[in-house]
Design a protein around this motif. Structure first.
Motif, PDB file in Angstrom:
ATOM      1  N   ALA A 124       2.763  17.794  -1.159  1.00 20.51           N
ATOM      2  CA  ALA A 124       4.205  17.519  -1.187  1.00 20.51           C
ATOM      3  C   ALA A 124       4.685  17.068   0.190  1.00 20.51           C
ATOM      4  O   ALA A 124       4.324  17.652   1.208  1.00 20.51           O
ATOM      5  CB  ALA A 124       4.961  18.757  -1.635  1.00 20.51           C
ATOM      6  N   GLY A 125       5.469  16.017   0.207  1.00 20.88           N
ATOM      7  CA  GLY A 125       6.042  15.520   1.450  1.00 20.88           C
ATOM      8  C   GLY A 125       5.119  14.627   2.267  1.00 20.88           C
ATOM      9  O   GLY A 125       5.520  14.148   3.329  1.00 20.88           O
ATOM     10  N   ALA A 126       3.908  14.396   1.810  1.00 22.22           N
ATOM     11  CA  ALA A 126       2.951  13.563   2.551  1.00 22.22           C
ATOM     12  C   ALA A 126       2.657  12.304   1.744  1.00 22.22           C
ATOM     13  O   ALA A 126       1.550  12.083   1.261  1.00 22.22           O
ATOM     14  CB  ALA A 126       1.687  14.349   2.851  1.00 22.22           C
ATOM     15  N   ASP A 127       3.680  11.486   1.592  1.00 18.77           N
ATOM     16  CA  ASP A 127       3.622  10.270   0.775  1.00 18.77           C
ATOM     17  C   ASP A 127       4.487   9.213   1.453  1.00 18.77           C
ATOM     18  O   ASP A 127       5.675   9.427   1.678  1.00 18.77           O
ATOM     19  CB  ASP A 127       4.156  10.591  -0.627  1.00 18.77           C
ATOM     20  CG  ASP A 127       4.057   9.440  -1.606  1.00 18.77           C
ATOM     21  OD1 ASP A 127       4.089   8.268  -1.185  1.00 18.77           O
ATOM     22  OD2 ASP A 127       3.969   9.726  -2.808  1.00 18.77           O
ATOM     23  N   SER A 128       3.888   8.081   1.774  1.00 16.18           N
ATOM     24  CA  SER A 128       4.616   7.019   2.476  1.00 16.18           C
ATOM     25  C   SER A 128       5.525   6.207   1.564  1.00 16.18           C
ATOM     26  O   SER A 128       6.373   5.468   2.062  1.00 16.18           O
ATOM     27  CB  SER A 128       3.620   6.062   3.137  1.00 16.18           C
ATOM     28  OG  SER A 128       2.926   5.313   2.141  1.00 16.18           O
ATOM     29  N   MET A 176       0.853  -1.189   0.000  1.00 12.92           N
ATOM     30  CA  MET A 176       0.000   0.000   0.000  1.00 12.92           C
ATOM     31  C   MET A 176       0.891   1.241   0.000  1.00 12.92           C
ATOM     32  O   MET A 176       1.984   1.228   0.572  1.00 12.92           O
ATOM     33  CB  MET A 176      -0.892   0.056   1.238  1.00 12.92           C
ATOM     34  CG  MET A 176      -1.933  -1.018   1.334  1.00 12.92           C
ATOM     35  SD  MET A 176      -2.954  -0.736   2.809  1.00 12.92           S
ATOM     36  CE  MET A 176      -3.577  -2.374   3.093  1.00 12.92           C
ATOM     37  N   ARG A 177       0.383   2.291  -0.628  1.00  7.81           N
ATOM     38  CA  ARG A 177       1.053   3.597  -0.632  1.00  7.81           C
ATOM     39  C   ARG A 177       0.034   4.634  -0.174  1.00  7.81           C
ATOM     40  O   ARG A 177      -1.036   4.758  -0.778  1.00  7.81           O
ATOM     41  CB  ARG A 177       1.539   3.936  -2.040  1.00  7.81           C
ATOM     42  CG  ARG A 177       2.209   5.275  -2.144  1.00  7.81           C
ATOM     43  CD  ARG A 177       2.621   5.539  -3.573  1.00  7.81           C
ATOM     44  NE  ARG A 177       3.344   6.785  -3.686  1.00  7.81           N
ATOM     45  CZ  ARG A 177       3.778   7.282  -4.837  1.00  7.81           C
ATOM     46  NH1 ARG A 177       3.548   6.622  -5.971  1.00  7.81           N
ATOM     47  NH2 ARG A 177       4.420   8.423  -4.852  1.00  7.81           N
ATOM     48  N   GLY A 184      -1.758   1.408   7.779  1.00 11.09           N
ATOM     49  CA  GLY A 184      -2.035   2.830   7.748  1.00 11.09           C
ATOM     50  C   GLY A 184      -0.802   3.657   8.010  1.00 11.09           C
ATOM     51  O   GLY A 184       0.274   3.129   8.315  1.00 11.09           O
ATOM     52  N   ASN A 185      -0.977   4.966   7.886  1.00 12.11           N
ATOM     53  CA  ASN A 185       0.103   5.912   8.122  1.00 12.11           C
ATOM     54  C   ASN A 185      -0.509   7.204   8.635  1.00 12.11           C
ATOM     55  O   ASN A 185      -1.567   7.620   8.162  1.00 12.11           O
ATOM     56  CB  ASN A 185       0.873   6.165   6.827  1.00 12.11           C
ATOM     57  CG  ASN A 185       2.253   6.732   7.076  1.00 12.11           C
ATOM     58  OD1 ASN A 185       2.519   7.336   8.099  1.00 12.11           O
ATOM     59  ND2 ASN A 185       3.145   6.542   6.118  1.00 12.11           N
TER      60      ASN A 185
END
Length: 155
Positions: A74-78, A56-57, A93-94
């Motif tokens: 921007a910057g909020a991607d696992s 999962m991403r 989850g994240n």
């Protein structure tokens, strides 16, 4: 009349892509325990094949009032996270901490997007993507307990 290639039609007909256990939700939204944060949780069904590995991403999206569209933040991607074999359904989850808008600015309206991949021997054998929706019971890690929403507002 245009005819879709057989491989495209086969992927669209894949029952796993229509399984009720395939979903994404916001399970944390700017709480006392998680200030200025959004938690995104996903669930994906397995197909029983233990040689397949599921990934999962998690991405946070911001609603742009100027164009009325959702944009990846921007910057909020696992990046892709391995969640286990496809022997059974999996959840993961994240939680992302978001810098709140400056004083006097409009609040941020956020949602999550989750990309799902099933891989075998390192090759993607199926994939799909879901935006967050509400009303998913038993989402682990939710704050408060039982919380499930399509969106989150950070002020």
């Amino acid at each position: 009349m245009a005819v879709a290639p057989a491989c495209v039609a086969a992927r669209q007909a894949d029952p796993i892509l229509h399984d009720k256990r395939l979903w994404a939700t916001v399970n944390v939204c700017d709480t006392v325990g998680h200030p200025d944060s959004i938690g995104i949780r996903g669930s994906m069904p397995g197909d029983g094949d233990k040689t397949e590995v599921m990934f999962m991403r998690f991405q946070v999206q911001l609603f742009g009032a100027a164009d009325a569209r959702w944009h990846n933040l921007a910057g909020a991607d696992s990046g892709f996270v391995e969640v286990g074999s496809a022997r059974k359904a999996r959840q993961s989850g994240n939680t992302f901490t978001i810098t709140p808008p400056r004083a006097g600015a409009a609040p941020y309206l956020l949602r999550g997007a989750v990309a799902f991949e099933w891989r075998e021997a390192g090759q993607v054998v199926r994939h799909t993507r879901r935006s967050t929706t509400a009303a998913h019971p038993n989402t682990a890690g939710s704050d408060p307990a039982g919380f499930s929403s399509a969106t989150c507002t950070i002020t």
